[in-house]
Enzyme design. Structure first.
Site, PDB file in Angstrom:
ATOM      1  N   HIS A   5       5.883 -70.873  22.690  1.00 25.99           N
ATOM      2  CA  HIS A   5       5.135 -70.920  23.509  1.00 25.99           C
ATOM      3  C   HIS A   5       3.711 -70.275  23.229  1.00 25.99           C
ATOM      4  CE1 HIS A   5       8.105 -72.097  26.482  1.00 25.99           C
ATOM      5  NE2 HIS A   5       8.927 -71.758  25.532  1.00 25.99           N
ATOM      6  N   CYS A  45       7.507 -76.665  23.377  1.00 22.78           N
ATOM      7  CA  CYS A  45       9.031 -76.348  23.351  1.00 22.78           C
ATOM      8  C   CYS A  45       9.895 -77.597  23.569  1.00 22.78           C
ATOM      9  CB  CYS A  45       9.452 -75.307  24.196  1.00 22.78           C
ATOM     10  SG  CYS A  45      10.841 -74.254  23.710  1.00 22.78           S
ATOM     11  N   GLU A  55       1.079 -70.632  24.948  1.00 21.71           N
ATOM     12  CA  GLU A  55       0.544 -70.321  26.332  1.00 21.71           C
ATOM     13  C   GLU A  55       0.706 -68.797  26.630  1.00 21.71           C
ATOM     14  OE1 GLU A  55       3.110 -72.133  25.939  1.00 21.71           O
ATOM     15  OE2 GLU A  55       4.501 -71.957  27.616  1.00 21.71           O
TER      16      GLU A  55
HETATM   17  N1  GLN Z   1      15.701 -76.425  26.555  1.00 22.55           N
HETATM   18  C1  GLN Z   1      15.210 -76.194  25.362  1.00 22.55           C
HETATM   19  C2  GLN Z   1      15.471 -75.163  24.524  1.00 22.55           C
HETATM   20  O1  GLN Z   1      16.523 -74.424  25.134  1.00 22.55           O
HETATM   21  C3  GLN Z   1      13.707 -75.792  25.503  1.00 22.55           C
HETATM   22  C4  GLN Z   1      13.346 -74.714  26.106  1.00 22.55           C
HETATM   23  C5  GLN Z   1      11.852 -74.693  26.582  1.00 22.55           C
HETATM   24  O2  GLN Z   1      11.215 -75.463  26.464  1.00 22.55           O
HETATM   25  N2  GLN Z   1      11.438 -73.434  26.954  1.00 22.55           N
HETATM   26  O3  GLN Z   1      15.860 -75.090  23.272  1.00 22.55           O
END
Ligand code: GLN
Length: 557
Positions: free
Chosen positions: A526, A400, A528
């Site tokens: 994600h 992310c 994970e």
């Molecule tokens: N801050 C980033 C976004 O909103 C990444 C979010 C994250 O790592 N879950 O896109």
């Protein structure tokens, strides 16, 4: 014809209709952090391994609607479910232990309960009545508990009540448990988790905190059926009898929960203590036979007997609280066991990495993971960590924000766009290589408004991602507002960073990789959240494997 007597409660009606979901409540006393989540998940595992269908629910007594808006320092990681609920990290344990999906219904907070009741009040549903904690809030809690049993055919619903008995916030929940126990009779039991501390000066285990905690429950009208006693030393028979006697429970219902080497030992420890058997007996369910933990134990054996070990650097800004990256750390345990490798996570603070010290800070690790996150703090350190991994052929996984940092780094140092950034941090950058998603542009509320939950997307053939997943269509969970800016896609691809996975519906880039690098991948989602003991995630499996193989190759060279 069945005529309904007006005094028959809803749950009695369901049981008359042959519906047999049994409810197990898990409460906690004496102190927080006793591991209610792990005990609940372990009990669920044992019941599941006996062939029963089971789910677990967490009730959180705070006023936030969900933990999505909470800083990880406050509450650890926010776990995201398939249906896009932002939930307590205990749901991650439930999914990892049971290999089942949970949903919004599995995590309910006081904020959500009150919001539902207030919405009903505004709609006029209460027909002019005064709306009160009892019965309206407790009825809503009841509805949120029973909805799981009523809408699915679970044999057991385990409901873990967050916080500690005696907390002001927990009172409506304990009152609800009291009412349900009264209504459901033997279809419902209470397991109370307490602490039996060891006093070094006296050289003794002490039962008094447990006695007080049970008294507190009794004052609220709830007699626990089973006590699970967290302890650093074995409980003697005398001690168990003493606890049983003072707390009105059967001696075999005093369960020892001794400190374990790993959380993955707890189902076995609970089986030795016969927690599952006692639970079934109390609920009037046949308890003959044993839970079959064969597969689980194969995993535990592999986890405990690795053939080699590897250091992986986890670069993040919340590393002081390891729970902030719980699912990532557990995914490495699953992937490590799969590869028979012990993964030693080296926690690296992103705020402490600079261009000058990156090589020194990262020289010992054989793989680098740049973690998800929000906001400016530590982002330049993350970008430096990516640069080090890219330039030194160190296997890299960016998750992310970690993927977004990989894109920014590539734009700055390979595409030559020195001021490239994400619009999250620099909304006025000339080169927003990561930009706000179109459907986020009019969103002002912070809670529950990100791109959340599972989305399908398509992987391009002949890419590292395809090799990892071995199939073109995959589904992964998301939690973000910003995305790869497609205006720059052609330029990135011509200079060696490709988009290997794209969402066909909205064209969002989901994976980037660098084919010229031995193992470099950034994912917008994600992985994970989907790794379980029974199904370790392929991205983590391959990442660990690549880290081992590439470092062995370098050692030989
Ligand atoms: N801050 C980033 C976004 O909103 C990444 C979010 C994250 O790592 N879950 O896109």
């Amino acid at each position: 014809m069945l005529t309904l007597c007006p005094v028959v409660t809803f749950s009695q009606f369901l049981s008359l209709m042959g519906h047999k979901t049994k409810y197990i409540f898990v409460t906690g006393g004496v102190t927080s952090s006793l591991g209610k989540g792990i005990i609940s998940a372990s009990l669920a595992k044992l019941l599941q391994a006996r062939g029963f269908s089971v789910t677990i629910q967490k009730l959180d007594p705070y006023i936030n609607i969900d933990p999505g808006t909470l800083n990880p320092y406050e509450h650890g990681e926010c776990f995201v479910t398939e249906d896009g609920a932002e939930t307590d990290l205990d749901l991650g344990h439930y999914e990892r232990f049971l290999n089942i999906d949970t949903s919004q219904s599995n995590n309910v907070t006081t904020g959500r309960i009150y919001q539902n009741v207030i919405d009903k009040e505004r709609r006029g549903d209460y027909l002019g009545k005064t709306v009160q904690v009892v019965p309206h809030i407790t009825d809503e809690i009841k509805r949120c508990i029973q909805i799981l049993g009523n809408t699915h055919d679970y044999d057991f619903v385990i409901t873990e009540i967050g916080g500690t008995v005696g907390d002001i916030e927990s009172l409506p929940y304990i009152e609800t448990v009291r009412q349900l126990k009264w209504e459901m009779g033997t279809d419902c039991i209470v397991v109370h988790l307490t602490l039996v501390p060891y006093l070094a000066a006296a050289g003794e285990l002490k039962t008094k905190p447990t006695q007080h905690s049970v008294k507190q429950l009794l004052e609220l009208g709830v007699q626990p059926d089973i006590l699970v006693c967290r302890t650093e030393h074995e409980l003697t028979i005398d001690l168990r009898n003493k606890i049983a006697k003072f707390c009105n429970v059967a001696p075999d219902a005093v369960i020892e929960s001794i400190d374990a080497e790993t959380i993955y030992d707890v189902p076995n420890l609970m089986q030795i203590e016969e927690l599952d058997k006692v639970v079934l007996d109390k609920l009037g369910v046949d308890s003959s036979g044993e839970a079959q933990l064969t597969k689980w134990n194969q995993f535990v054996q592999r986890h405990k007997n690795p053939k080699t070990s590897i250091k992986i650097g986890l670069v993040g800004k919340y590393i002081e609280l390891k729970d902030s990256y719980k699912s990532i750390a557990e995914s490495f345990i699953h992937a490590g066991a799969h590869n028979e490798v012990s993964v030693e996570l080296v926690w690296i603070h992103s705020e402490e990495i600079t261009e000058k010290n990156a090589a020194a800070a990262l020289k010992d690790v054989k793989g680098i993971l740049v973690a998800p996150g929000f906001g400016e703090r530590g982002i330049e350190g993350k970008i430096q960590a990516v640069r080090y991994a890219r330039e030194n052929n160190v296997p890299f996984l960016g998750i992310c924000l970690g993927m977004q940092c990989a894109v920014i780094e590539y734009a700055r140092n390979v595409l030559g766009l020195s001021d490239a950034h994400t619009a999250e941090i620099d909304p006025n950058t000339k080169h927003p290589v990561i930009d706000l998603m179109l459907d986020q542009q009019d969103v002002s509320d912070k809670g529950g408004t990100m791109r959340l939950g599972a989305y399908n997307c398509e992987i391009k053939p002949n890419t590292l991602a395809f090799e990892i997943y071995g199939q073109p269509i995959i589904s992964e969970r998301h939690r973000h507002r910003y995305e790869f800016n497609n205006k720059y896609k052609a330029e990135f691809e011509s200079k060696g960073m490709i988009a290997s996975r794209i969402n066909p519906e909205n064209n969002l880039v989901e994976i980037v990789e660098i084919p010229a690098h031995p193992w470099f991948i950034g994912v917008q989602f994600h992985p994970e959240y989907k790794s379980t003991v029974a199904n370790p995630h392929p991205l983590f499996i391959h990442f660990v494997k690549a880290a081992v193989e590439i470092s062995q190759k370098l050692e030989k060279a």
